[in-house]
Design an enzyme around this catalytic site. Structure first.
Site, PDB file in Angstrom:
ATOM      1  N   ASN A  12      11.379  21.181 -47.490  1.00 13.34           N
ATOM      2  CA  ASN A  12      12.818  21.113 -47.719  1.00 13.34           C
ATOM      3  C   ASN A  12      13.256  19.761 -48.269  1.00 13.34           C
ATOM      4  O   ASN A  12      14.399  19.358 -48.129  1.00 13.34           O
ATOM      5  CB  ASN A  12      13.563  21.472 -46.432  1.00 13.34           C
ATOM      6  CG  ASN A  12      13.126  20.599 -45.264  1.00 13.34           C
ATOM      7  OD1 ASN A  12      12.410  19.617 -45.455  1.00 13.34           O
ATOM      8  ND2 ASN A  12      13.565  20.932 -44.066  1.00 13.34           N
ATOM      9  N   THR A  59      18.304  22.944 -42.327  1.00 14.90           N
ATOM     10  CA  THR A  59      16.850  22.746 -42.322  1.00 14.90           C
ATOM     11  C   THR A  59      16.139  23.774 -43.200  1.00 14.90           C
ATOM     12  O   THR A  59      15.266  23.424 -44.000  1.00 14.90           O
ATOM     13  CB  THR A  59      16.316  22.846 -40.870  1.00 14.90           C
ATOM     14  OG1 THR A  59      16.981  21.864 -40.071  1.00 14.90           O
ATOM     15  CG2 THR A  59      14.807  22.629 -40.829  1.00 14.90           C
ATOM     16  N   ARG A 118      23.565  14.360 -43.669  1.00 22.58           N
ATOM     17  CA  ARG A 118      23.150  15.676 -43.146  1.00 22.58           C
ATOM     18  C   ARG A 118      23.897  16.788 -43.887  1.00 22.58           C
ATOM     19  O   ARG A 118      23.332  17.829 -44.195  1.00 22.58           O
ATOM     20  CB  ARG A 118      23.410  15.774 -41.632  1.00 22.58           C
ATOM     21  CG  ARG A 118      22.570  14.846 -40.775  1.00 22.58           C
ATOM     22  CD  ARG A 118      21.112  15.221 -40.670  1.00 22.58           C
ATOM     23  NE  ARG A 118      20.868  16.494 -40.046  1.00 22.58           N
ATOM     24  CZ  ARG A 118      19.657  16.922 -39.674  1.00 22.58           C
ATOM     25  NH1 ARG A 118      18.575  16.138 -39.861  1.00 22.58           N
ATOM     26  NH2 ARG A 118      19.482  18.098 -39.145  1.00 22.58           N
ATOM     27  N   TYR A 129       8.190  11.923 -35.780  1.00 25.36           N
ATOM     28  CA  TYR A 129       8.558  13.257 -35.293  1.00 25.36           C
ATOM     29  C   TYR A 129       8.197  13.438 -33.814  1.00 25.36           C
ATOM     30  O   TYR A 129       7.804  14.536 -33.409  1.00 25.36           O
ATOM     31  CB  TYR A 129       7.874  14.321 -36.149  1.00 25.36           C
ATOM     32  CG  TYR A 129       8.484  14.505 -37.526  1.00 25.36           C
ATOM     33  CD1 TYR A 129       9.828  14.860 -37.673  1.00 25.36           C
ATOM     34  CD2 TYR A 129       7.723  14.350 -38.684  1.00 25.36           C
ATOM     35  CE1 TYR A 129      10.395  15.050 -38.924  1.00 25.36           C
ATOM     36  CE2 TYR A 129       8.288  14.545 -39.954  1.00 25.36           C
ATOM     37  CZ  TYR A 129       9.621  14.891 -40.061  1.00 25.36           C
ATOM     38  OH  TYR A 129      10.186  15.085 -41.299  1.00 25.36           O
ATOM     39  N   LYS A 179      10.643  13.759 -49.247  1.00 30.95           N
ATOM     40  CA  LYS A 179       9.366  14.216 -48.692  1.00 30.95           C
ATOM     41  C   LYS A 179       8.340  14.453 -49.809  1.00 30.95           C
ATOM     42  O   LYS A 179       8.692  14.484 -50.991  1.00 30.95           O
ATOM     43  CB  LYS A 179       9.612  15.484 -47.869  1.00 30.95           C
ATOM     44  CG  LYS A 179      10.430  15.240 -46.587  1.00 30.95           C
ATOM     45  CD  LYS A 179      10.626  16.549 -45.849  1.00 30.95           C
ATOM     46  CE  LYS A 179      11.314  16.336 -44.506  1.00 30.95           C
ATOM     47  NZ  LYS A 179      11.505  17.628 -43.794  1.00 30.95           N
ATOM     48  N   PHE A 199       5.002  24.288 -34.659  1.00 28.99           N
ATOM     49  CA  PHE A 199       4.928  24.003 -36.094  1.00 28.99           C
ATOM     50  C   PHE A 199       4.505  22.569 -36.397  1.00 28.99           C
ATOM     51  O   PHE A 199       4.364  22.195 -37.558  1.00 28.99           O
ATOM     52  CB  PHE A 199       6.248  24.333 -36.797  1.00 28.99           C
ATOM     53  CG  PHE A 199       7.443  23.482 -36.388  1.00 28.99           C
ATOM     54  CD1 PHE A 199       7.653  22.218 -36.933  1.00 28.99           C
ATOM     55  CD2 PHE A 199       8.367  23.958 -35.464  1.00 28.99           C
ATOM     56  CE1 PHE A 199       8.747  21.450 -36.577  1.00 28.99           C
ATOM     57  CE2 PHE A 199       9.477  23.187 -35.093  1.00 28.99           C
ATOM     58  CZ  PHE A 199       9.661  21.928 -35.654  1.00 28.99           C
ATOM     59  N   ARG A 233      19.104  20.606 -50.395  1.00 25.55           N
ATOM     60  CA  ARG A 233      18.147  21.656 -50.042  1.00 25.55           C
ATOM     61  C   ARG A 233      18.575  22.998 -50.628  1.00 25.55           C
ATOM     62  O   ARG A 233      17.738  23.782 -51.097  1.00 25.55           O
ATOM     63  CB  ARG A 233      18.006  21.745 -48.523  1.00 25.55           C
ATOM     64  CG  ARG A 233      17.250  20.564 -47.912  1.00 25.55           C
ATOM     65  CD  ARG A 233      17.416  20.527 -46.402  1.00 25.55           C
ATOM     66  NE  ARG A 233      16.502  19.584 -45.753  1.00 25.55           N
ATOM     67  CZ  ARG A 233      16.557  19.287 -44.458  1.00 25.55           C
ATOM     68  NH1 ARG A 233      17.492  19.828 -43.681  1.00 25.55           N
ATOM     69  NH2 ARG A 233      15.686  18.431 -43.938  1.00 25.55           N
ATOM     70  N   HIS A 252      14.370  14.234 -45.628  1.00 28.02           N
ATOM     71  CA  HIS A 252      14.618  13.984 -44.200  1.00 28.02           C
ATOM     72  C   HIS A 252      15.840  13.093 -44.071  1.00 28.02           C
ATOM     73  O   HIS A 252      16.011  12.156 -44.850  1.00 28.02           O
ATOM     74  CB  HIS A 252      13.420  13.287 -43.540  1.00 28.02           C
ATOM     75  CG  HIS A 252      13.779  12.751 -42.180  1.00 28.02           C
ATOM     76  ND1 HIS A 252      13.786  13.546 -41.055  1.00 28.02           N
ATOM     77  CD2 HIS A 252      14.210  11.521 -41.776  1.00 28.02           C
ATOM     78  CE1 HIS A 252      14.190  12.818 -40.013  1.00 28.02           C
ATOM     79  NE2 HIS A 252      14.444  11.586 -40.427  1.00 28.02           N
ATOM     80  N   GLU A 264      14.322   5.409 -36.240  1.00 27.38           N
ATOM     81  CA  GLU A 264      13.581   5.745 -37.464  1.00 27.38           C
ATOM     82  C   GLU A 264      13.631   4.595 -38.481  1.00 27.38           C
ATOM     83  O   GLU A 264      12.635   4.337 -39.167  1.00 27.38           O
ATOM     84  CB  GLU A 264      14.161   7.023 -38.079  1.00 27.38           C
ATOM     85  CG  GLU A 264      13.889   8.253 -37.210  1.00 27.38           C
ATOM     86  CD  GLU A 264      14.630   9.494 -37.688  1.00 27.38           C
ATOM     87  OE1 GLU A 264      15.288   9.454 -38.752  1.00 27.38           O
ATOM     88  OE2 GLU A 264      14.552  10.517 -36.977  1.00 27.38           O
TER      89      GLU A 264
HETATM   90  P1  IDP Z   1      15.653  18.581 -40.018  1.00 22.25           P
HETATM   91  O1  IDP Z   1      14.685  17.965 -41.002  1.00 22.25           O
HETATM   92  O2  IDP Z   1      16.694  19.425 -40.723  1.00 22.25           O
HETATM   93  O3  IDP Z   1      16.256  17.580 -39.068  1.00 22.25           O
HETATM   94  P2  IDP Z   1      13.990  19.455 -37.769  1.00 22.25           P
HETATM   95  O4  IDP Z   1      14.317  20.620 -36.887  1.00 22.25           O
HETATM   96  O5  IDP Z   1      14.146  18.081 -37.211  1.00 22.25           O
HETATM   97  O6  IDP Z   1      14.827  19.627 -39.137  1.00 22.25           O
HETATM   98  O7  IDP Z   1      12.480  19.661 -38.245  1.00 22.25           O
HETATM   99  C1  IDP Z   1      11.781  18.631 -38.896  1.00 22.25           C
HETATM  100  C2  IDP Z   1      11.055  19.223 -40.086  1.00 22.25           C
HETATM  101  O8  IDP Z   1      10.013  20.103 -39.627  1.00 22.25           O
HETATM  102  C3  IDP Z   1      11.917  20.113 -41.008  1.00 22.25           C
HETATM  103  O9  IDP Z   1      12.661  19.365 -41.945  1.00 22.25           O
HETATM  104  C4  IDP Z   1      10.881  20.980 -41.669  1.00 22.25           C
HETATM  105  O10 IDP Z   1      10.198  20.283 -42.722  1.00 22.25           O
HETATM  106  C5  IDP Z   1       9.893  21.214 -40.511  1.00 22.25           C
HETATM  107  N1  IDP Z   1      10.220  22.415 -39.733  1.00 22.25           N
HETATM  108  C6  IDP Z   1      11.282  22.619 -38.931  1.00 22.25           C
HETATM  109  N2  IDP Z   1      11.241  23.810 -38.314  1.00 22.25           N
HETATM  110  C7  IDP Z   1      10.100  24.389 -38.749  1.00 22.25           C
HETATM  111  C8  IDP Z   1       9.481  25.657 -38.459  1.00 22.25           C
HETATM  112  O11 IDP Z   1       9.971  26.464 -37.668  1.00 22.25           O
HETATM  113  N3  IDP Z   1       8.315  25.879 -39.116  1.00 22.25           N
HETATM  114  C9  IDP Z   1       7.738  25.001 -39.969  1.00 22.25           C
HETATM  115  N4  IDP Z   1       8.292  23.802 -40.254  1.00 22.25           N
HETATM  116  C10 IDP Z   1       9.455  23.506 -39.656  1.00 22.25           C
HETATM  117 MG    MG Z   2      15.357  16.449 -37.564  1.00 24.75          MG
END
Ligand code: IDP
Ligand code: MG
Length: 155
Positions: free
Chosen positions: A114, A93, A87, A51, A11, A59, A104, A117, A128
């Site tokens: 983080n 996350t 993963r 997304y 990212k 968010f 991470r 992706h 994707e």
């Molecule tokens: P992932 O990347 O671990 O699969 P997801 O829940 O799919 O996590 O969320 C996508 C991305 O959105 C996360 O990697 C993070 O950058 C961001 N994100 C997730 N939850 C939040 C939140 O509650 N607040 C702000 N950003 C978030």
């Molecule tokens: Mg995700």
């Protein structure tokens, strides 16, 4: 078990922090194959496509601003159970809750920023990969090291 493909992004925070090499090294150290790789700027349109499941969430606006804030490095990564393996390698996350030893967990302390992706399942991976890569940009070569990385019944 079978060979899987997953879509990985370094990212914008990872690119800006000069962590591309270290993140790529972790993927290669695990024995996974990088079979597609490019740097690109995510547009708001591409973000909404990638997304799609998050577009209606509170968010999302901040997520789009973040993911479009600078270049990303996109990869197609292949290996036995590559989706789950990546993963696990990435960590949770929220980087503050990610275990030490994960990408991470070792390299960050943010929920949003983080670093990486990774697709969360086979359907997401297929969608994707097709979103980020043309078929001609994926170059899968026979893995000459496979005999030393895993047993034939694990492929
Ligand atoms: P992932 O990347 O671990 O699969 P997801 O829940 O799919 O996590 O969320 C996508 C991305 O959105 C996360 O990697 C993070 O950058 C961001 N994100 C997730 N939850 C939040 C939140 O509650 N607040 C702000 N950003 C978030
Ligand atoms: Mg995700």
């Amino acid at each position: 078990m079978s060979l899987e493909r997953t879509l990985i992004l370094v990212k914008p925070d990872g690119v800006q922090r000069r962590l591309i090499g270290r993140i790529v090294s972790r993927i290669e150290d695990k024995g996974l194959s990088i079979i597609g790789m490019k740097m690109l700027q995510v547009t708001p349109e591409l973000s909404k496509k990638h997304y799609a499941e998050h577009v209606t969430k509170g968010f999302y606006k901040d997520l789009e601003a973040f993911i479009t804030s600078g270049p990303v490095v996109a990869m197609v990564v292949e290996g036995p159970e590559a989706i789950t393996v990546m993963r696990t390698l990435m960590g949770k996350t929220n980087s503050r809750e990610s275990a030490p030893g994960t990408i991470r967990g070792d390299l960050g302390a943010s929920r949003q920023m983080n670093l990486i992706h990774g697709s969360d399942g086979p359907e997401a991976a297929a969608r994707e990969i097709a979103t980020y890569f043309a078929a001609s940009e994926i170059v899968a070569a026979p893995n000459a090291l496979a005999a030393h990385l895993w047993a034939t019944d694990e492929e």
